[in-house]
Design a protein around this motif. Structure first.
Motif, mmCIF file in Angstrom:
data_model
loop_
_atom_site.group_PDB
_atom_site.id
_atom_site.type_symbol
_atom_site.label_atom_id
_atom_site.label_comp_id
_atom_site.label_asym_id
_atom_site.label_seq_id
_atom_site.Cartn_x
_atom_site.Cartn_y
_atom_site.Cartn_z
ATOM 1 N N ASP A 1 -21.266 15.264 -15.047
ATOM 2 C CA ASP A 1 -22.647 15.959 -15.009
ATOM 3 C C ASP A 1 -23.132 16.125 -16.538
ATOM 4 O O ASP A 1 -22.238 16.515 -17.296
ATOM 5 N N MET A 2 -24.398 15.900 -17.048
ATOM 6 C CA MET A 2 -24.815 16.440 -18.368
ATOM 7 C C MET A 2 -25.471 17.695 -18.437
ATOM 8 O O MET A 2 -26.634 17.780 -17.429
ATOM 9 N N ILE A 3 -25.515 18.466 -19.437
ATOM 10 C CA ILE A 3 -26.492 19.559 -19.543
ATOM 11 C C ILE A 3 -27.194 19.412 -21.026
ATOM 12 O O ILE A 3 -26.513 19.144 -21.817
ATOM 13 N N ILE A 4 -28.237 19.555 -21.010
ATOM 14 C CA ILE A 4 -29.180 19.485 -22.102
ATOM 15 C C ILE A 4 -29.690 20.845 -22.600
ATOM 16 O O ILE A 4 -30.314 21.450 -21.634
ATOM 17 N N PHE A 5 -29.255 21.290 -23.646
ATOM 18 C CA PHE A 5 -29.621 22.610 -23.955
ATOM 19 C C PHE A 5 -30.631 22.230 -25.151
ATOM 20 O O PHE A 5 -30.557 21.591 -26.156
ATOM 21 N N TYR A 6 -31.983 22.945 -24.942
ATOM 22 C CA TYR A 6 -33.184 22.555 -25.861
ATOM 23 C C TYR A 6 -33.308 23.839 -27.099
ATOM 24 O O TYR A 6 -32.584 24.723 -27.131
ATOM 25 N N ASN A 7 -34.268 23.503 -27.856
ATOM 26 C CA ASN A 7 -34.330 24.531 -28.907
ATOM 27 C C ASN A 7 -33.134 24.575 -29.733
ATOM 28 O O ASN A 7 -32.952 25.946 -30.152
ATOM 29 N N ILE A 8 -32.516 23.782 -30.085
ATOM 30 C CA ILE A 8 -31.240 23.919 -30.984
ATOM 31 C C ILE A 8 -31.272 23.172 -32.226
ATOM 32 O O ILE A 8 -30.337 22.967 -32.898
ATOM 33 N N GLY A 9 -32.651 23.196 -32.868
ATOM 34 C CA GLY A 9 -32.853 22.166 -34.058
ATOM 35 C C GLY A 9 -32.596 22.945 -35.114
ATOM 36 O O GLY A 9 -32.583 22.737 -36.167
ATOM 37 N N ALA A 10 -32.635 24.291 -35.206
ATOM 38 C CA ALA A 10 -32.278 25.189 -36.300
ATOM 39 C C ALA A 10 -30.913 26.012 -36.073
ATOM 40 O O ALA A 10 -30.682 26.730 -35.144
#
Length: 404
Positions: free
Chosen positions: A349-358
């Motif tokens: 399974d895959m988990i996407i963690f967001y707001n990780i651009g900085a």
């Protein structure tokens, strides 16, 4: 970016990986500029994410550069020198001479101390150039000049014909929760400039300010980072626009939203009644400012192998079986999120963690345990997927013998 596209890219490139949505970045900056209006320039603090330097070319006319390494990145990206604000508490002579001698000089230099002022002046005299500078005023930490030192430099400015003082710079910290703090700082800076004019006849042309606006990383707020605080800041700036050319230095607030970290579940187990999910990323890759003992839940999506989606925005997830997400490092500290309501979890399974651009892309403890560095890719509808960096081994860095 659509979820299916994210998963498609992750499968093609493999995980763990960072993915930057350049279309989302462009849209965010477009909205920011519309809110701020005329006579406000954005300066991208590239420490937040140096991989976005090229993407910022048509978005943020200025780059805050705080180290020789960051300057070298700008050189390789062919960033125009007039767009660079050369900052940093430790400016070294060889680096300043390189900028002035070989690169034609930066657009503007920040002055962090009396010693730095003297250094910039000596280099400018040596190469017979005029260096435009901003005097950074301290807020009570290791950065900048005391107001008394700043005033003395302004008073004696005629003694330094190779230095042109353009104005004042100030940055006091990130993730400010109260807009009243920002309002008070702007009043303080305006009064300082008024005092410099009244006492020494100095007119500050430019005011560069790092507001440190908060960015929401946790809970439902993390899915809707609106521009409420930016709109309030814009109103605060209106009385100042007629007095100064205003530059807003921002990093996190610009870049955070465009980034994702995608990781694959490597193992699932129950230890003493606690269900653990081991992923192929870890705290060496994921760093949310303000996370406390892995108790806060960031924005995420889980995409299971059968295509089932667990969306962190779903307010009914609390009924699901919970899982503690841990990384691949052999340390008890490698806990990313505790008690995440995911339901059934399986390897693959895959988990996407967001707001990780900085910051995460450079702040992670990459070298710990000599694990490989994640791949880094960017996507835009115009150019498709571009892999900025493939997976990189670190065992050769962490060993005195680099080859078998």
């Amino acid at each position: 970016m659509e979820r299916n596209k994210i998963i498609e890219i992750a499968k093609n490139v493999s995980t763990p990986m960072y993915l930057f949505d350049l279309d989302a970045l462009n849209e965010r900056i477009k909205n920011m500029k519309a809110i701020l209006g005329e006579n406000v320039t954005l300066c991208y603090a590239m420490k937040a994410n140096p991989f976005l330097v090229d993407a910022m070319r048509n978005n943020a006319p200025k780059y805050e550069v705080c180290s020789p390494g960051e300057f070298a990145i700008c050189e390789r990206e062919n960033i125009a020198m007039e767009h660079i604000v050369l900052s940093g508490v430790n400016k070294e002579r060889a680096d300043i001479e390189h900028v002035m001698k070989d690169c034609g000089g930066a657009g503007i230099y920040t002055i962090e101390s009396v010693s730095q002022f003297n250094l910039i002046n000596e280099c400018a005299v040596k190469y017979n150039v005029t260096a435009d500078v901003l005097l950074r005023v301290t807020s009570g930490n290791q950065f900048g000049l005391d107001e008394e030192q700043l005033e003395k430099i302004v008073e004696e400015r005629q003694d330094y014909p190779h230095i042109c003082i353009k104005g004042i710079q100030c940055y006091t910290g990130t993730q400010k929760k109260k807009m009243s703090i920002i309002g008070d700082e702007l009043i303080w800076l305006d009064k300082l400039c008024d005092r410099l004019k009244a006492s020494y006849g100095f007119i500050a042309e430019e005011l560069e300010y790092g507001p440190g606006l908060s960015y929401h990383y946790f809970g439902q707020e993390a899915y809707a980072n609106d521009f409420i605080e930016l709109t309030e800041l814009s109103d605060m700036l209106k009385p100042l626009k007629s007095k100064y050319k205003i530059t807003l230095e921002m990093g996190r607030y610009i870049a955070a939203e465009c980034g994702m970290f995608i990781s694959t579940v490597a193992d699932v187990k129950n230890n003493k009644g606690v269900r653990y999910c081991i992923i192929d990323g870890g705290i060496n890759h994921i760093n949310y400012y303000g996370q406390t003992m892995a108790m806060k839940i960031p924005a995420f999506t889980m995409v299971k192998k059968d295509g089932t989606v667990v969306d962190g925005q779903d307010t009914n997830l609390g009924d699901n079986e919970k899982c503690t997400i841990c990384g691949s490092l052999c340390t008890v500290g490698d806990v990313i999120v505790k008690n995440l309501p995911l339901g059934e979890v399986s390897e693959g399974d895959m988990i996407i963690f967001y707001n990780i651009g900085a910051y995460s892309v450079t702040e992670g403890i990459y070298l710990f345990l000599s694990r490989k560095m994640p791949a880094i890719a960017a996507y835009s509808k115009e150019n498709g997927v571009i892999v900025y960096r493939d997976f990189m081994p670190t065992d050769t860095i962490n060993s005195r013998i680099s080859q078998l």
